[in-house]
Enzyme design. Structure first.
Site, short mmCIF file in Angstrom:
data_model
loop_
_atom_site.label_atom_id
_atom_site.label_comp_id
_atom_site.label_asym_id
_atom_site.label_seq_id
_atom_site.Cartn_x
_atom_site.Cartn_y
_atom_site.Cartn_z
N CYS A 86 0.92 -1.45 0.22
CA CYS A 86 -0.05 0.54 -0.10
C CYS A 86 0.79 0.80 -0.13
O CYS A 86 1.90 1.56 0.11
CB CYS A 86 -1.15 -0.01 0.98
SG CYS A 86 -2.21 -1.64 1.13
N ARG A 116 3.83 -0.28 -4.53
CA ARG A 116 3.77 -0.85 -3.57
C ARG A 116 2.51 -1.29 -3.62
O ARG A 116 2.27 -2.04 -2.41
CB ARG A 116 3.92 0.59 -3.06
CG ARG A 116 4.84 1.50 -2.43
CD ARG A 116 4.57 2.48 -1.79
NE ARG A 116 4.11 2.04 0.12
CZ ARG A 116 5.69 2.12 0.43
NH1 ARG A 116 7.30 2.02 0.28
NH2 ARG A 116 5.24 1.67 1.70
N TRP A 154 -2.56 -3.16 -1.46
CA TRP A 154 -2.17 -4.52 -1.21
C TRP A 154 -2.61 -4.40 -0.70
O TRP A 154 -2.47 -4.63 0.44
CB TRP A 154 -0.56 -4.49 -0.96
CG TRP A 154 0.12 -5.55 -1.10
CD1 TRP A 154 0.44 -6.77 -2.81
CD2 TRP A 154 0.31 -6.27 -0.28
NE1 TRP A 154 0.83 -7.61 -2.30
CE2 TRP A 154 0.96 -8.09 -0.91
CE3 TRP A 154 0.02 -6.87 1.27
CZ2 TRP A 154 1.12 -9.32 -0.09
CZ3 TRP A 154 0.56 -7.69 1.60
CH2 TRP A 154 1.05 -9.16 1.10
N ASN A 178 -1.82 2.71 4.94
CA ASN A 178 -0.54 1.69 4.94
C ASN A 178 0.10 0.92 6.13
O ASN A 178 0.34 2.18 6.37
CB ASN A 178 0.72 2.52 4.37
CG ASN A 178 1.25 0.89 4.63
OD1 ASN A 178 0.94 -0.08 4.32
ND2 ASN A 178 2.78 1.56 4.33
N GLY A 179 -0.70 -0.10 6.55
CA GLY A 179 0.03 -0.70 7.60
C GLY A 179 -1.37 -1.51 8.23
O GLY A 179 -2.13 -1.64 6.95
N GLU A 194 18.14 -16.76 -6.24
CA GLU A 194 18.24 -15.02 -6.48
C GLU A 194 17.49 -15.56 -8.28
O GLU A 194 16.07 -15.03 -8.77
CB GLU A 194 19.25 -14.42 -7.01
CG GLU A 194 19.10 -12.97 -7.43
CD GLU A 194 17.79 -12.04 -6.64
OE1 GLU A 194 17.51 -12.88 -5.57
OE2 GLU A 194 17.19 -11.76 -6.87
N LYS A 246 13.79 -14.64 -9.37
CA LYS A 246 13.27 -14.24 -10.25
C LYS A 246 12.36 -14.55 -11.55
O LYS A 246 11.43 -14.14 -11.78
CB LYS A 246 14.50 -13.25 -11.62
CG LYS A 246 15.55 -12.78 -10.91
CD LYS A 246 15.06 -11.12 -9.76
CE LYS A 246 14.47 -11.35 -8.64
NZ LYS A 246 14.97 -10.60 -8.17
N GLU A 273 8.79 -15.03 -9.86
CA GLU A 273 8.32 -14.27 -9.85
C GLU A 273 8.24 -12.98 -10.62
O GLU A 273 5.97 -12.76 -10.68
CB GLU A 273 9.00 -12.38 -9.24
CG GLU A 273 8.78 -11.63 -7.74
CD GLU A 273 10.41 -11.33 -7.24
OE1 GLU A 273 10.91 -11.72 -8.00
OE2 GLU A 273 9.75 -10.56 -6.86
N HIS A 287 19.58 -35.81 -3.98
CA HIS A 287 19.31 -36.75 -2.73
C HIS A 287 17.63 -36.53 -3.18
O HIS A 287 16.90 -36.27 -1.84
CB HIS A 287 19.49 -35.60 -1.53
CG HIS A 287 20.81 -36.43 -1.47
ND1 HIS A 287 21.42 -37.33 -0.80
CD2 HIS A 287 21.88 -35.64 -1.75
CE1 HIS A 287 22.85 -37.81 -1.22
NE2 HIS A 287 23.25 -36.08 -1.54
N LYS A 290 6.81 -4.23 -3.85
CA LYS A 290 7.53 -3.59 -3.72
C LYS A 290 8.16 -3.94 -2.40
O LYS A 290 9.71 -4.57 -2.12
CB LYS A 290 8.43 -2.57 -4.35
CG LYS A 290 9.76 -2.18 -4.27
CD LYS A 290 10.05 -2.73 -5.95
CE LYS A 290 12.03 -2.57 -5.39
NZ LYS A 290 12.45 -3.38 -6.14
#
Ligand code: M6R
Length: 609
Positions: free
Chosen positions: A2, A31, A78, A104-105, A481, A485, A488, A504, A604
């Site tokens: 948010c 955001r 969000w 936001n929160g 990483e 990516k 995502e 294994h 983000k």
């Protein structure tokens, strides 16, 4: 997680209210993009426009462009409490529609407050926690408090995290705001002032900012910024800082996506970061680390992968044990943390709540905290004992790219500098800060010369549902990483393993044409050759990222595709090997017709636990 914006301008300012809000929402969209909305004081009413979807959609399908007024707030969401829907989109309003709130929160005690307000006759429209704020203000006004006093009283009843902006028709020239945990900054312009989750929301208009602290609240008007804490006014002028950020740095600059732009910016970000590290006074941070009893490096997502690579570098190049810990899992080790330990927090935004909470806990237990951040004004930077600032520039795409490679560079720089302070394990295992200077050149070569090869790998991945990324030692965090990516931005299930672990269990999934991407650094990972053979024997489609002269033996024989990395010293390989993996993920996303800048369900900066 948010984003909020509020502004108050003088009527003589020619800039339109809709363009201020449009700019703010577009800049904050990284955001959250579940929904967007605005509220503007227009004549004698509060006009609210909001809907599910991205900012573009809200603007093109409403009367957004014809909004008029001098005071307004906006929000990108969000979703946390309540699914993404028009009714749950912000702004949220009170019963009368005179008070509108963006937030936001998470307000932890919202159910309790909601019951109290419902008992007092308030009717709720949404499932959000935010709506209680509007009704609380309304409630206290009905008891006779003036608008700002009612706002303060309402804020005093909230528990949890919040950055809030409020417009109230009974205080029509002001935007009220409050901050606890969630980031909030004030922008001071000429005849116009702002409040927002991030400087980018108003950088086009001003670079004079005040970063708010937890517990601060106040209001802005066109000519005033008022802040108080515990009822005591804050000296606003002494808090103003000028930020170095240009409006162009947050534009796409001719690229189709921010992710492409930010991948391409890596040579510059690496050069800038290295130059800045050389000029920053990080002696205290280095001494703290050199004398620490134990070292922990915490981070989330890509920042955790950088932390893992950094911790491996501490062990391999310095013979010092350092433990990388996922921020949200810090509780698992925090009981062992004590006075004399150093806890390094890695976070591009400097606002990730899991990392912030881990560092707070570390501090409470007596450890010294060091922040590696891309935002020196962030909460993590301000709360840490020492700050090592990166200069990656603003990163807008949700997927971390240039900030990952600059984090790796920063951690390796610290390790290289520490070799001067502590006895390294073996002379031949030293890495040097001098060699790191080649990072930007090598990054440039990778981007210029390997982009087409990476696109071809993407063409192969396009129809796949799953992939492995395998490496050994330093190759493991780089593989992690790469896999993150791909998940995502291309929505392909990808898993990273230490290559030796693949037999294994994971190898059971491998069948004809199963994509397996190997990261071969040519350092402590010779055994990778056998893993390539094992995978190939099961029909896997093998892509190997390796330095030109190391593509020999089994690597040459069994790789279906090789990404030929330029020759470079080890430390530079550690910085740059993630770049082809970023390019592969980016191209896969674009070829699939997705928007790599706005992956579904993500935001983000994650400011909720
Ligand atoms: O701002 P931070 O570095 O603390 O963010 C941590 C993660 O949320 C972030 O790296 C996330 O995993 C990225 N979307 C990865 O591309």
């Amino acid at each position: 997680m948010c984003g909020i914006i509020g502004f108050a301008k003088s009527a003589s300012k020619s800039i339109s209210c809709s363009s201020i809000l449009e700019e703010g929402l577009r800049r904050l969209e990284y955001r959250g993009y579940d929904s967007a909305g605005v509220a503007v004081i227009q004549g004698n009413r509060v006009v609210v426009i909001k809907d599910v979807g991205v900012v573009d959609k809200i603007i093109s399908t409403s009367d957004f462009k014809s909004l008029e007024g001098n005071v307004g707030i906006g929000h990108v969401r969000w979703a946390t409490h309540g699914r993404p829907s028009k009714v749950n989109a912000h702004p949220q309003v009170d019963c009368s529609g005179r008070i509108a709130v963006v937030h936001n929160g998470i307000i932890e005690n919202y159910l309790e407050l909601k019951r109290f307000l419902a008992d007092n006759g308030h009717v709720f429209a949404s499932e959000t926690d935010t709506e209680v704020v509007a009704h609380l203000i309304e409630h206290f006004k009905s008891l006779g408090l003036k608008p700002f006093d009612a706002f303060k009283k309402a804020v005093s009843m909230l528990r949890g995290s919040y950055a809030i902006a409020v417009v109230d028709l009974d205080a029509p020239s002001k935007v009220f705001f409050a901050r606890n945990v969630s980031p909030l900054v004030i922008g001071i312009g000429d005849g116009i002032n702002f409040v927002a989750s991030d400087i980018v929301a108003f950088i086009k208009y001003t670079n004079r900012v005040i970063v708010l602290n937890d517990g601060e609240l106040g209001y802005i008007s066109d000519s005033e910024v008022y802040i108080e804490r515990d009822g005591v006014p804050v000296d606003v002028l002494s808090r103003v800082r000028v930020v170095e950020m240009s409006a162009q740095s947050i534009e796409k600059g001719g690229y189709k996506h921010f992710m492409a732009k930010e991948i391409a910016e890596q040579p510059y970000s690496l050069a800038q970061t290295l130059a800045s590290l050389q000029s920053q006074d990080i002696a205290k941070a280095l001494n703290t680390i050199a004398n620490a009893k134990r070292i922990y490096i915490v981070g989330a997502g890509s920042s955790y992968h950088a932390a893992l690579l950094g911790a491996t570098a501490f062990k391999v190049f310095l013979g010092i044990d350092a433990e990388a810990v996922i921020s949200s899992e810090f509780k698992a080790v925090s009981r062992a943390v004590r006075y004399g330990d150093a806890v390094i927090g890695v976070s591009q935004s400097g606002e990730t709540i899991d990392t912030l909470l881990a560092l707070r806990e570390a501090k409470e237990r007596g450890a010294t905290t060091i922040a590696i951040v891309n935002n020196p004004f962030s909460t993590i930077a301000r709360e840490s004992d020492h700050v090592v600032a990166m200069k990656a520039g603003p990163e807008i795409a949700v997927a971390a790219t240039k900030t990952f490679t600059t984090q790796v560079l920063t951690l390796l720089y610290i390790v290289a500098r520490l070799t001067e302070l502590v006895e390294p394990v073996e002379a031949e295992l030293r890495i040097s800060s001098e060699s790191l200077k080649l990072s930007h050149e090598i990054a440039q070569k990778v981007i210029d010369e390997l982009n087409d090869d990476c696109r071809r790998v993407a063409e192969f991945l396009l129809s796949k549902h799953s992939a492995y990324y395998l490496g050994r030692v330093f190759g493991v965090p780089i593989a992690m990483e790469g896999a993150l990516k791909l998940k995502e931005v291309a929505y392909i299930h990808a898993e990273a393993y230490p290559a030796g672990e693949s037999k294994h269990g994971p190898i059971a999934l491998v069948e004809r044409e199963f994509p397996t991407i190997f990261i071969y650094l040519g350092f402590l990972d010779e055994a990778l050759e056998s893993n390539v053979e094992e995978m190939k024997a099961r029909g896997a489609y093998v892509v190997t990222v390796a330095q030109d002269d190391m593509i020999v033996g089994s690597i040459a024989r069994y790789s279906d595709t090789v990404i030929r990395m330029p020759r470079a010293p080890l430390e530079v390989r550690l910085v740059t090997y993630a770049i082809p993996l970023q390019l592969i993920a980016y191209h896969t996303s674009v070829l699939k017709g997705l928007d790599p800048d706005k992956p579904r369900n993500l935001a983000k900066t994650v400011t909720v636990v």
